[in-house]
Enzyme design. Structure first.
Site, PDB file in Angstrom:
ATOM      1  N   ASP A 150       0.836  -1.237  -0.101  1.00  0.00           N
ATOM      2  CA  ASP A 150       0.115  -0.075  -0.078  1.00  0.00           C
ATOM      3  C   ASP A 150       0.861   1.160  -0.170  1.00  0.00           C
ATOM      4  O   ASP A 150       0.134   2.317  -0.109  1.00  0.00           O
ATOM      5  CB  ASP A 150      -1.048   0.288   1.274  1.00  0.00           C
ATOM      6  CG  ASP A 150      -0.248  -0.253   2.484  1.00  0.00           C
ATOM      7  OD1 ASP A 150       0.868   0.092   2.629  1.00  0.00           O
ATOM      8  OD2 ASP A 150      -0.777  -0.825   3.408  1.00  0.00           O
ATOM      9  N   HIS A 152       6.661  -8.053  -1.376  1.00  0.00           N
ATOM     10  CA  HIS A 152       5.467  -8.420  -2.168  1.00  0.00           C
ATOM     11  C   HIS A 152       5.092  -7.343  -3.263  1.00  0.00           C
ATOM     12  O   HIS A 152       3.874  -7.440  -3.689  1.00  0.00           O
ATOM     13  CB  HIS A 152       4.212  -8.635  -1.255  1.00  0.00           C
ATOM     14  CG  HIS A 152       4.306  -9.816  -0.400  1.00  0.00           C
ATOM     15  ND1 HIS A 152       3.434 -10.361   0.609  1.00  0.00           N
ATOM     16  CD2 HIS A 152       5.256 -11.019  -0.565  1.00  0.00           C
ATOM     17  CE1 HIS A 152       3.742 -11.535   1.023  1.00  0.00           C
ATOM     18  NE2 HIS A 152       4.915 -12.009   0.528  1.00  0.00           N
ATOM     19  N   CYS A 203       6.175  -4.743 -16.458  1.00  0.00           N
ATOM     20  CA  CYS A 203       6.128  -5.550 -18.001  1.00  0.00           C
ATOM     21  C   CYS A 203       5.862  -6.913 -17.223  1.00  0.00           C
ATOM     22  O   CYS A 203       6.761  -7.444 -16.494  1.00  0.00           O
ATOM     23  CB  CYS A 203       7.219  -5.630 -18.912  1.00  0.00           C
ATOM     24  SG  CYS A 203       7.113  -6.554 -20.016  1.00  0.00           S
ATOM     25  N   CYS A 207      10.687  -7.133 -19.036  1.00  0.00           N
ATOM     26  CA  CYS A 207      11.730  -6.630 -19.727  1.00  0.00           C
ATOM     27  C   CYS A 207      12.479  -5.472 -19.150  1.00  0.00           C
ATOM     28  O   CYS A 207      13.195  -4.780 -19.761  1.00  0.00           O
ATOM     29  CB  CYS A 207      10.910  -6.231 -21.235  1.00  0.00           C
ATOM     30  SG  CYS A 207      10.064  -4.443 -20.973  1.00  0.00           S
ATOM     31  N   CYS A 257       3.011  -2.905 -22.429  1.00  0.00           N
ATOM     32  CA  CYS A 257       4.295  -2.284 -21.945  1.00  0.00           C
ATOM     33  C   CYS A 257       4.902  -1.431 -23.122  1.00  0.00           C
ATOM     34  O   CYS A 257       4.989  -1.921 -24.224  1.00  0.00           O
ATOM     35  CB  CYS A 257       5.203  -3.333 -21.802  1.00  0.00           C
ATOM     36  SG  CYS A 257       6.773  -2.919 -21.576  1.00  0.00           S
TER      37      CYS A 257
HETATM   38  N1  APR Z   1      -1.620  -4.061  15.182  1.00  0.00           N
HETATM   39  C1  APR Z   1      -0.742  -5.151  15.158  1.00  0.00           C
HETATM   40  N2  APR Z   1      -1.145  -6.574  14.678  1.00  0.00           N
HETATM   41  C2  APR Z   1      -2.509  -6.449  13.966  1.00  0.00           C
HETATM   42  C3  APR Z   1      -3.330  -5.259  14.216  1.00  0.00           C
HETATM   43  C4  APR Z   1      -2.803  -4.153  14.631  1.00  0.00           C
HETATM   44  N3  APR Z   1      -3.613  -3.052  14.902  1.00  0.00           N
HETATM   45  N4  APR Z   1      -4.730  -5.871  13.767  1.00  0.00           N
HETATM   46  C5  APR Z   1      -4.439  -7.009  13.450  1.00  0.00           C
HETATM   47  N5  APR Z   1      -3.214  -7.390  13.669  1.00  0.00           N
HETATM   48  C6  APR Z   1      -2.741  -8.844  13.448  1.00  0.00           C
HETATM   49  C7  APR Z   1      -3.669  -9.916  13.202  1.00  0.00           C
HETATM   50  O1  APR Z   1      -3.745 -10.537  14.634  1.00  0.00           O
HETATM   51  C8  APR Z   1      -3.023 -10.940  12.266  1.00  0.00           C
HETATM   52  O2  APR Z   1      -1.955 -11.892  13.074  1.00  0.00           O
HETATM   53  O3  APR Z   1      -2.186  -8.708  11.971  1.00  0.00           O
HETATM   54  C9  APR Z   1      -1.936  -9.998  11.313  1.00  0.00           C
HETATM   55  C10 APR Z   1      -2.726  -9.833   9.950  1.00  0.00           C
HETATM   56  O4  APR Z   1      -2.289 -11.240   9.395  1.00  0.00           O
HETATM   57  P1  APR Z   1      -2.820 -11.408   7.773  1.00  0.00           P
HETATM   58  O5  APR Z   1      -4.074 -10.996   7.315  1.00  0.00           O
HETATM   59  O6  APR Z   1      -2.467 -12.920   7.501  1.00  0.00           O
HETATM   60  O7  APR Z   1      -1.643 -10.702   6.972  1.00  0.00           O
HETATM   61  P2  APR Z   1      -0.129 -10.778   6.378  1.00  0.00           P
HETATM   62  O8  APR Z   1       0.563 -11.578   7.541  1.00  0.00           O
HETATM   63  O9  APR Z   1       0.448  -9.599   6.218  1.00  0.00           O
HETATM   64  O10 APR Z   1      -0.382 -11.750   5.463  1.00  0.00           O
HETATM   65  C11 APR Z   1       0.727 -11.981   4.632  1.00  0.00           C
HETATM   66  O11 APR Z   1      -0.845 -12.983   2.762  1.00  0.00           O
HETATM   67  O12 APR Z   1      -2.600 -12.107   2.187  1.00  0.00           O
HETATM   68  C12 APR Z   1      -1.534 -12.502   1.519  1.00  0.00           C
HETATM   69  O13 APR Z   1       0.485 -11.413   0.318  1.00  0.00           O
HETATM   70  C13 APR Z   1      -0.636 -11.131   1.314  1.00  0.00           C
HETATM   71  O14 APR Z   1       1.188 -10.038   2.035  1.00  0.00           O
HETATM   72  C14 APR Z   1       0.092 -10.870   2.711  1.00  0.00           C
HETATM   73  C15 APR Z   1       0.586 -12.198   3.275  1.00  0.00           C
END
Ligand code: APR
Length: 248
Positions: A107, A122, A130, A134, A150
């Site tokens: 983000d 990620h 591309c 490329c 591209c």
């Molecule tokens: N502060 C800290 N942690 C938090 C908060 C907060 N305010 N709110 C939620 N969490 C925690 C949750 O408890 C959970 O353990 O954030 C974590 C989010 O986990 P995921 O949704 O699994 O996210 P992430 O670990 O980034 O996922 C990894 O998976 O979805 C794919 O490619 C995507 O980069 C992502 C990857």
């Protein structure tokens, strides 16, 4: 948390490499729904295979572009939260250390809050590249929801993100792994630690001697391995750490 912060101040005073590894939980307080917290917002009524996978892109690139444009538009509206800002402030509060952010988030909120050394393992939803690798990379133009070609080689361009089932960019991941190996303190923040190979980084850091600190309101597979597992939201913890560092 006060006692833990006091211990962390002592460790930070000696650290020359500080790494903060972040996931979707960090941006949750900015209003970006996490995929695993349920099918809300962006993820409502969509099949991730259709909009966020290479097969989906091959079958219907226009669907993939339109969905990513909706995501980019959401990212353009949200702001970094106190967690991002507290992390960015570490660079000036720890002038003798190198502060590296490794993020799974796409983000752009770390850069928006002022962090200067950010490794996006990620990718970023704010860029396109591309599809054939490329070398063409460009900022995503707001409103661009139809597939673009591209301009260098004529292949289709695509969001510069790593989709489900895709391998990470090796050079980018190597940078992240090196930062983990070198870390004196490694914070793991807002990640459920289940997506590999990203999830291997905290344990690698610990094996190579880092103090491992987890910030997450819920328990994760890292919790039992962390030297400190802090049950707090990132936007609560980092402002507290920032304040304590500023008062030192
Ligand atoms: N502060 C800290 N942690 C938090 C908060 C907060 N305010 N709110 C939620 N969490 C925690 C949750 O408890 C959970 O353990 O954030 C974590 C989010 O986990 P995921 O949704 O699994 O996210 P992430 O670990 O980034 O996922 C990894 O998976 O979805 C794919 O490619 C995507 O980069 C992502 C990857």
């Amino acid at each position: 948390m006060d006692k833990t912060i006091a211990n962390l101040l002592t460790a930070l005073a000696k650290a020359s490499e500080v790494v903060i590894f972040t996931g979707a939980g960090l941006s949750a307080d900015s209003g970006i729904p996490t995929f695993r917290d349920g099918a809300t917002g962006l993820w409502a009524n969509i099949d991730p295979e259709e909009v966020a996978s290479i097969e989906g892109f091959r079958k219907a690139p226009e669907k993939v572009w339109a969905w990513h444009e909706a995501m980019r538009a959401l990212f353009a509206k949200v702001r970094p939260n106190a967690g991002h800002e507290g992390i960015a402030a570490l660079e000036s509060l720890l002038p003798d250390a190198r502060v590296t952010v490794i993020t799974q988030n796409i983000d752009g909120l770390h850069q928006a809050s002022g962090s200067t050394r950010v490794i996006e393992i990620h990718g970023s939803a704010l860029r396109i590249r591309c599809h054939r690798h490329c070398g063409f990379v460009d900022p995503w133009q707001a409103g661009q929801s139809a597939p673009r070609q591209c301009p260098s080689c004529g292949a289709l361009a695509r969001p510069d993100v790593v989709w489900f089932g895709e391998a990470l960019d090796e050079d980018v991941f190597s940078l992240a792994a090196e930062a983990a190996f070198d870390a004196d303190i490694f914070f793991t923040v807002g990640t459920s630690a289940i997506i590999q190979p990203a999830a291997s980084l905290p344990m690698a850091a610990k094996e190579y001697g880092a103090l491992l600190v987890e910030i997450n309101p819920h328990q994760t597979p890292f919790s039992e391995h962390a030297n400190y597992s802090i049950r707090a939201g990132a936007s609560e913890f980092f402002p507290a750490l920032r304040k304590a560092l500023a008062e030192e």
